[in-house]
Design a protein around this motif. Structure first.
Motif, mmCIF file in Angstrom:
data_model
loop_
_atom_site.group_PDB
_atom_site.id
_atom_site.type_symbol
_atom_site.label_atom_id
_atom_site.label_comp_id
_atom_site.label_asym_id
_atom_site.label_seq_id
_atom_site.Cartn_x
_atom_site.Cartn_y
_atom_site.Cartn_z
ATOM 1 N N LYS A 237 0.907 -1.297 0.135
ATOM 2 C CA LYS A 237 0.022 -0.003 0.154
ATOM 3 C C LYS A 237 0.878 1.124 0.139
ATOM 4 O O LYS A 237 0.467 2.280 -0.982
ATOM 5 N N HIS A 238 1.952 1.426 0.943
ATOM 6 C CA HIS A 238 2.683 2.565 0.694
ATOM 7 C C HIS A 238 3.692 2.810 -0.543
ATOM 8 O O HIS A 238 3.923 3.908 -0.686
ATOM 9 N N VAL A 239 3.895 1.602 -1.182
ATOM 10 C CA VAL A 239 4.612 1.713 -2.431
ATOM 11 C C VAL A 239 3.447 2.346 -3.335
ATOM 12 O O VAL A 239 3.847 3.379 -4.133
ATOM 13 N N LYS A 240 2.277 2.075 -3.298
ATOM 14 C CA LYS A 240 1.358 2.370 -4.204
ATOM 15 C C LYS A 240 1.397 3.920 -3.845
ATOM 16 O O LYS A 240 1.019 4.920 -4.934
ATOM 17 N N GLU A 241 0.974 4.418 -2.869
ATOM 18 C CA GLU A 241 0.954 5.792 -2.306
ATOM 19 C C GLU A 241 2.244 6.877 -2.898
ATOM 20 O O GLU A 241 2.123 7.992 -3.578
ATOM 21 N N HIS A 242 3.584 6.076 -2.737
ATOM 22 C CA HIS A 242 4.466 6.903 -3.275
ATOM 23 C C HIS A 242 4.563 7.135 -4.524
ATOM 24 O O HIS A 242 4.883 8.176 -5.364
ATOM 25 N N LEU A 243 4.092 6.159 -5.297
ATOM 26 C CA LEU A 243 4.134 6.142 -7.160
ATOM 27 C C LEU A 243 3.208 7.019 -7.367
ATOM 28 O O LEU A 243 3.227 7.810 -8.364
ATOM 29 N N GLN A 244 1.875 7.225 -6.637
ATOM 30 C CA GLN A 244 1.019 8.288 -7.139
ATOM 31 C C GLN A 244 1.306 9.662 -6.789
ATOM 32 O O GLN A 244 1.309 10.401 -7.641
ATOM 33 N N GLN A 245 2.023 9.793 -5.562
ATOM 34 C CA GLN A 245 2.628 11.217 -5.315
ATOM 35 C C GLN A 245 3.680 11.616 -6.377
ATOM 36 O O GLN A 245 3.772 12.939 -6.821
ATOM 37 N N LYS A 246 4.485 10.734 -6.737
ATOM 38 C CA LYS A 246 5.599 11.070 -7.740
ATOM 39 C C LYS A 246 5.011 11.158 -9.068
ATOM 40 O O LYS A 246 5.490 12.000 -9.793
ATOM 41 N N ALA A 247 3.974 10.580 -9.453
ATOM 42 C CA ALA A 247 3.209 10.654 -10.818
ATOM 43 C C ALA A 247 2.550 12.213 -10.808
ATOM 44 O O ALA A 247 2.523 12.940 -11.870
ATOM 45 N N THR A 248 1.913 12.728 -9.703
ATOM 46 C CA THR A 248 1.332 13.776 -9.690
ATOM 47 C C THR A 248 2.196 15.142 -9.797
ATOM 48 O O THR A 248 1.956 15.982 -10.461
ATOM 49 N N ALA A 249 3.484 14.933 -9.156
ATOM 50 C CA ALA A 249 4.378 15.807 -9.038
ATOM 51 C C ALA A 249 4.848 16.103 -10.628
ATOM 52 O O ALA A 249 5.544 17.113 -10.886
ATOM 53 N N GLU A 250 5.451 14.930 -11.440
ATOM 54 C CA GLU A 250 5.560 15.221 -12.667
ATOM 55 C C GLU A 250 4.616 15.897 -13.603
ATOM 56 O O GLU A 250 4.872 16.563 -14.338
ATOM 57 N N ASN A 251 3.337 15.752 -13.280
ATOM 58 C CA ASN A 251 2.429 16.129 -14.192
ATOM 59 C C ASN A 251 2.263 17.778 -13.914
ATOM 60 O O ASN A 251 1.989 18.487 -14.781
#
Length: 252
Positions: A237-251
Motif C-alpha cells: 500500500k505505501h509503495v502505491k501511495e509513493h508512486l501516485q505522489q511521484k506521478a502527480t508531481a511530474e504532471n
C-alpha cells in the motif's frame, strides 16, 4: 477284460445300426466250427449270445451246415447235435447240399440285405465275410464270444454313407457316429475362451490429478482464441501511495 470286450461290442453294433440299419432280433448264422469251439470251452451259446449283443437274437443254421458237420465224423457229433437245436433257414441247396461257407455266402449275398451275422471259426469263410460290407463276424476266443471289428470294406462303405449324408452344405452327425462307434473317437468339446477381464475397480487406486501451474493455464476468449494468463503481483500500500505522489508531481 470282460468290460472292455462288452464295450467294443456295443461300439461295433452301433456302427452297424447307424450305417447298415441293423435291428433286433439279430439273425446269426452258425456253422459246425463255431459249435465245436463252444463245446470245447463249455460256452452256452443260447445264454451268452443275447447277453453279449445286448438284445434279442435268432440262432440260425442251414441243412448244408448240419450235413457238413455230420460228414466230418464222430469228433463233431456233439457240435452237430448243438446245430440241430437252432432254427434251420431254407437255403435252396437240397437235395445237393454244398459246404457251409458256400451256403452262408449265398444267403448273405453281395449286400447282406437280410442283416445276417456270421458265427464261424473257419478262416476261409471269415475272409469271404470280410469282403461283404455290413456283415458282422462272430467267433469264440477260448470261452468268450467276440464280435470282430468291422472290416475295411465295411468301414469304407460307412465313409461313403457319411459323404452322401451332406445336404445343403451342412454335414449331418453320421460321420461323428461312425468315428465314435468304430474307433471310439469322441470329439472333444471346444472350450470357450474366457475373455480377459479388466482389473477390479475396487482394488485399483485412483489416478492422482497433476497440479497445473496457473501461469501455464490458457483460457479461451470469446472469439475462440486462447491467451496466456499472467500471474498478478501484489504491491504494498505505501509503495502505491509513493508512486501516485511521484506521478502527480511530474504532471505539474
Amino acid at each position: 477284460m470282460k468290460i472292455k470286450r462288452y464295450k467294443h461290442a456295443r461300439r461295433y453294433l452301433n456302427f452297424y445300426r447307424n450305417i447298415f440299419h441293423f435291428r433286433d432280433p439279430h439273425q446269426i448264422l452258425i456253422d459246425g466250427t463255431f459249435t465245436q469251439m463252444a463245446l470245447r470251452y463249455k460256452t452256452d451259446i443260447k445264454d451268452q449270445m443275447p447277453k453279449y449283443l445286448g438284445g434279442e437274437v435268432q440262432l440260425l443254421t442251414t441243412k448244408c451246415a448240419i450235413a457238413e458237420t455230420e460228414s466230418l465224423g464222430s469228433e463233431l457229433y456233439g457240435a452237430s447235435l448243438i446245430l440241430k437245436r437252432f432254427l434251420v433257414r431254407k437255403c435252396g441247396h437240397r437235395p445237393n447240399p454244398v459246404s457251409a461257407s458256400k451256403c452262408f455266402m449265398s444267403l448273405v449275398g453281395e449286400k447282406n440285405e437280410n442283416h445276417y451275422f456270421v458265427a464261424t471259426q473257419d478262416p476261409d469263410l471269415s475272409r469271404e465275410v470280410h469282403r461283404i460290407p455290413g456283415t458282422p463276424l462272430v467267433y469264440i476266443n477260448f470261452n468268450a464270444i467276440v464280435l470282430e471289428k468291422p472290416s475295411a470294406f465295411s468301414q469304407h462303405e460307412g465313409e461313403e454313407v457319411a459323404t452322401h449324408a451332406v445336404t445343403g452344405g451342412h454335414q449331418t452327425d453320421t460321420l461323428k457316429q461312425i468315428k465314435k462307434s468304430v474307433f471310439g473317437e469322441e470329439e472333444q468339446k471346444k472350450r470357450r475362451r474366457r475373455k480377459q477381464k479388466g482389473p477390479n475397480p475396487l482394488s485399483v487406486k485412483k489416478k492422482k490429478k497433476k497440479k497445473v501451474d496457473p501461469s501455464q493455464m490458457r483460457k479461451k476468449t470469446e472469439e475462440g482464441k486462447t491467451r496466456r494468463t499472467r500471474k498478478k503481483v501484489k504491491i504494498a500500500k505505501h509503495v502505491k501511495e509513493h508512486l501516485q505522489q511521484k506521478a502527480t508531481a511530474e504532471n505539474r
